[in-house]
Design an enzyme around this catalytic site. Structure first.
Site, PDB file in Angstrom:
ATOM      1  N   HIS A   1       0.850  -1.192   0.000  1.00 59.79           N
ATOM      2  CA  HIS A   1       0.000   0.000   0.000  1.00 59.79           C
ATOM      3  C   HIS A   1       0.882   1.237   0.000  1.00 59.79           C
ATOM      4  CE1 HIS A   1      -3.987  -1.750   0.363  1.00 59.79           C
ATOM      5  NE2 HIS A   1      -3.408  -2.704   1.073  1.00 59.79           N
TER       6      HIS A   1
ATOM      7  N   THR B   1      13.153 -11.521   0.890  1.00 59.23           N
ATOM      8  CA  THR B   1      13.140 -10.151   0.384  1.00 59.23           C
ATOM      9  C   THR B   1      14.162  -9.926  -0.724  1.00 59.23           C
ATOM     10  OG1 THR B   1      14.715  -9.434   2.067  1.00 59.23           O
ATOM     11  CG2 THR B   1      12.362  -9.215   2.605  1.00 59.23           C
TER      12      THR B   1
END
Length: 107
Positions: free
Chosen positions: A29, A85
């Site tokens: 987001h 990641t």
């Protein structure tokens, strides 16, 4: 009990085995931008750092998180609770919350 969210591209290869509660996302987001931090997270525009590619014959353990912009190389093992990641080379064994490469499987 898994969660996959995609706005760009998620590609899961052949013969991939996944445990329960796996999270795979190619987005968040909003980017990490000071201006966006004043906007509630659910109102920020979705942002992708890149696709997620999981190559063939990968084993993804329980409660693994695979984050945006990551490629997991073929024949790798991602241990339970790992947070991926960064790219994982083929034939790697990855463990822990920092997705540490513990070994590479050789011929």
């Amino acid at each position: 009990y898994s969660h996959i969210t995609c706005i760009n591209r998620i590609c899961i290869g052949n013969n991939v085995l996944m445990g329960r509660k796996v999270f795979i996302t190619d987005n968040a987001h909003g980017a990490s931008d000071y201006k966006l931090m004043g906007i509630p997270p659910n109102l920020r525009p979705l942002y992708s750092k890149g696709p997620v590619i999981i190559e063939d014959n990968v084993w993804v353990g329980e409660m693994v998180c695979i984050m945006p912009g990551v490629t997991i190389g073929k024949c790798s093992i991602i241990g339970a609770n790992a947070v991926v990641t960064k790219d994982i080379p083929p034939y790697s064994v990855v463990v822990g919350p920092n997705a540490t490469i513990k070994k590479t499987i050789k011929k």
